[in-house]
Design an enzyme around this catalytic site. Structure first.
Site, short mmCIF file in Angstrom:
data_model
loop_
_atom_site.label_atom_id
_atom_site.label_comp_id
_atom_site.label_asym_id
_atom_site.label_seq_id
_atom_site.Cartn_x
_atom_site.Cartn_y
_atom_site.Cartn_z
N LEU A 106 -13.46 30.63 -41.92
CA LEU A 106 -13.18 29.48 -41.05
C LEU A 106 -12.02 28.65 -41.59
CD1 LEU A 106 -16.83 28.43 -40.17
CD2 LEU A 106 -15.17 29.53 -38.68
N GLN A 158 9.62 0.58 -19.82
CA GLN A 158 9.23 0.43 -21.22
C GLN A 158 7.89 1.08 -21.53
OE1 GLN A 158 9.57 -3.67 -22.34
NE2 GLN A 158 11.78 -3.72 -21.99
N ASP A 172 -1.08 11.11 -17.80
CA ASP A 172 -0.86 9.77 -17.27
C ASP A 172 0.57 9.64 -16.75
OD1 ASP A 172 -1.66 7.25 -16.68
OD2 ASP A 172 -1.62 6.48 -18.73
N GLY A 223 1.25 11.12 -13.43
CA GLY A 223 0.52 10.53 -12.32
C GLY A 223 -0.37 11.56 -11.66
N GLU A 241 -14.84 25.39 -34.75
CA GLU A 241 -14.29 25.57 -36.11
C GLU A 241 -14.38 24.28 -36.92
OE1 GLU A 241 -12.33 28.48 -37.09
OE2 GLU A 241 -12.31 29.54 -35.19
#
Lengths: 389, 255
Positions: free
Chosen positions: A243, A284, A341, A344, A368
């Site tokens: 692992l 911004q 985001d 949209g 894992e």
């Protein structure tokens, strides 16, 4: 979308060798040409692109960091870049290669007998055989020490009983590395497909990793010969060492998923106009999200690169890998959410890769070693107190 | 068959190009790649070797950074490479470059030289043809297909208007290869590892005895200049329409 040219804000490429850059370029070309055009459909239809398996083998993508039986013998950074470019296409594809290489070929090569290696390594390398790794059980995920699958000696062989679940490639596998409790501690067994008493069934209804096969394995009085046991692995550190290898690859792989989301969102924000024809990238709040993503991707790249160099020097230990896996998966998931985001409503469609990566990364966050468990490994390293015991 | 694949490193297709301070060429770009038609020439060379046996030698003139493109050729399967290292090949014209390549090729006595039909950066389409002339070899351009045939080869050339020409050539020969004629392979990881061990012979233009004496000089490199002119057409509507059609037909030539 324009051709992907990489994400390199901090001239990190200048720290990569010519071979490392060539590995990345070659895998990137393969992923762009052979995987990208079909991965959306695979995800929709819930299937792994099986026809790619021989090609992945031919290109050396299985067990790429191993140096035996014709494997490519890549450095840790080269291997990491391979994982990154595969996961830029899809986490399911990277998982397939991770499992085959780190969870099946690695334990056979490291803990197997000469006969086991001779029988399986060449086939696993070329992809003519597929492997899976059976550790997790329905009742034991983060705590594998509690496993209930047993193996008892009988007539010169072993009889296995128990159930494994969340097994990537389970039903596709020709060979399963199954971990079971014996009077002698936890041992690994190579169980071939078709062995009486050994069955698999796929998990349906996954909202994540849809381009990857996930199965349960059932062992009901499954008899395997004595030669099926991995002679070199005794105790839980056998499977845990596998692992660690796979988690290292995940730490790199998720950077690829993050890059794909970020680059999609960056290009979209420049092209998409709103309010007097201004690109949304001129706002911004949009720039802040892009700035956050590129900064976090860059930090993740540096973390992965440093871990890779340490691994090649033999200085990377599991607590380091916990930081790499946990940080980078969390980063990638947040990049996917921010990118969605920025797109949209368009971000929820599978025309864009973002929701696919986001859903995949929910799995990667858990498998894992969960995010929580890796936090506790880091916590134990800095306090000396194991909070998970 | 010994095949030379002459390859060139060029700026990557969507890299940001900046004209250098002296306005004579571009600054070294952030990302470079193998010239696209050359990639197909190399692939054709590798496939011919797979069919007919022999050796593929990659031949590249370029700055130190061209080693990346040479390494890619070796990783894809070229047996060895020759790198004519020069940081300012812009001093030479097509004839000069072909002289350098010819001098290097002469040390190898190849049966076949394959190269792209033109370069993505300068696009003169001359180097391969001049190379053949300098070496006194047969040549054919815009090649779509190559087949070994007896002691020579049969090639398919692309002509204009959807026409093709099939013709036989004796060896040794130089062929300039069209893009898209085969399927490019990916460098395998094993190939990339092996490439580290393959021989790259380094040569220089002066070592090969090629002097800088260009007969063609690149005068100036500049970005396309945008000009916008507005002309008002006066008169009656009928006259305006006629003048507009006249201008579109004979000046702008879009009608």
């Amino acid at each position: 979308m324009a051709q992907f040219r990489g994400v390199d804000y901090l001239l990190i490429d200048s720290m990569l060798s010519e071979e490392e850059l060539l590995v990345r370029q070659s895998v990137r070309q393969f992923a762009d040409a052979e995987v990208m055009p079909l991965i959306r459909d695979c995800y929709r239809e819930g299937r792994f692109p099986t026809h790619l398996i021989p090609k992945l083998g031919e290109l050396g993508y299985f067990g790429a960091n191993l140096d035996a039986y014709g494997c490519a013998g890549m450095s840790s950074v080269e291997y990491g870049l391979l994982m990154q470019e595969l996961e830029r296409a899809d986490s399911g594809l990277r998982s397939f290669c991770s499992v085959q290489g780190a969870l099946v070929m690695y334990p056979i090569l490291t803990y197997g007998s000469k006969e086991q290696k001779d029988q399986w390594m060449p086939r696993l390398r070329t992809g003519s055989a597929v492997g899976c790794f059976g550790l997790t059980e329905p009742g034991f995920g983060s705590n594998p020490a509690g496993m209930q699958t047993t193996a008892r000696q009988d007539n010169g062989g072993w009889i296995l009983n128990g159930e494994k679940t969340w097994i990537t490639n389970g039903s596709a596998a020709d060979i399963a590395v199954v971990w079971a409790r014996t009077p002698d501690g936890i041992r690994g067994f190579l169980v071939e497909k078709g062995t009486p008493g050994f069955t698999s069934s796929d998990l349906h209804g996954k909202m994540s990793m849809r381009a990857s096969v996930t199965s349960s394995l059932a062992l009901a009085d499954c008899r395997v010969p004595a030669s099926a046991m991995l002679p070199g692995a005794k105790g839980l550190k056998g499977p845990l060492s596998c692992l660690t290898q796979a988690r290292y690859g995940i730490g790199w792989g998720v950077i690829g998923a993050a890059m794909d989301c970020y680059e999609t969102a960056r290009q979209y924000s420049i092209l998409r106009t709103q309010f007097d024809g201004k690109p949304i990238a001129a706002h911004q709040l949009v720039q802040e999200k892009l700035a956050w993503m590129i900064t976090e991707i860059t930090k993740a790249q540096l973390l992965a690169l440093h871990c890779g160099r340490l691994k090649d020097q033999g200085k990377l230990d599991p607590a380091h890998v916990s930081m790499l896996k946990r940080n980078n998966v969390g980063m990638a998931l947040e990049c996917a959410r921010l990118s969605r985001d920025l797109l949209g409503a368009n971000g929820i469609m599978d025309e864009a890769p973002i929701m696919r990566h986001m859903c995949n990364l929910e799995t990667v966050k858990t498998y894992e070693g969960t995010d929580h468990i890796h936090a506790l490994v880091i916590g134990e390293r800095v306090t000396g107190i194991a909070a998970y015991k | 068959m010994k095949i030379l694949a002459a390859i060139k490193q060029v700026p990557a297709r969507d890299s940001q190009l900046r004209v250098n301070d002296s306005g004579t060429w571009i600054e070294e770009p952030d990302t470079s790649e193998i010239n696209e038609p050359d990639a197909y020439a190399l692939e054709e060379a590798l496939q011919l070797r797979e069919k007919a046996g022999g050796e593929v030698v990659a031949l590249c003139a370029g700055p130190e950074s061209a080693s990346q493109t040479i390494r890619e050729a070796l990783a894809k399967g070229a047996d060895r490479a020759i790198h004519i290292e020069d940081d300012d090949l812009g001093r030479f014209d097509s004839l000069g470059i072909a002289r350098i390549l010819a001098a290097a090729a002469a040390t190898e006595q190849p049966d076949l030289i394959l190269t792209g039909l033109q370069s993505d950066d300068l696009g003169f389409g001359q180097t391969g043809v001049i190379l053949a002339e300098l070496l006194g070899m047969a040549h054919a351009t815009i090649i779509m297909k190559v087949e070994p045939r007896g002691t020579g080869i049969r090639v398919k050339r692309e002509l204009e208007d959807g026409w093709f020409q099939n013709t036989d050539l004796p060896l040794p020969a130089v062929l300039t290869i069209q893009s898209g004629i085969n399927k490019l392979r990916y460098a395998t990881l094993m190939g990339i590892k092996k490439a580290k061990l393959k021989e790259v012979r380094k040569l220089t233009a002066s070592g090969l005895g090629v002097a800088v004496e260009p007969s063609v000089r690149l005068e100036r490199v500049f970005m396309p200049q945008r000009t916008k002119q507005t002309r008002m057409i006066e008169g009656s509507v009928r006259d305006q329409a006629a003048a507009l059609v006249e201008a579109l037909r004979h000046e702008v030539r879009v009608l």
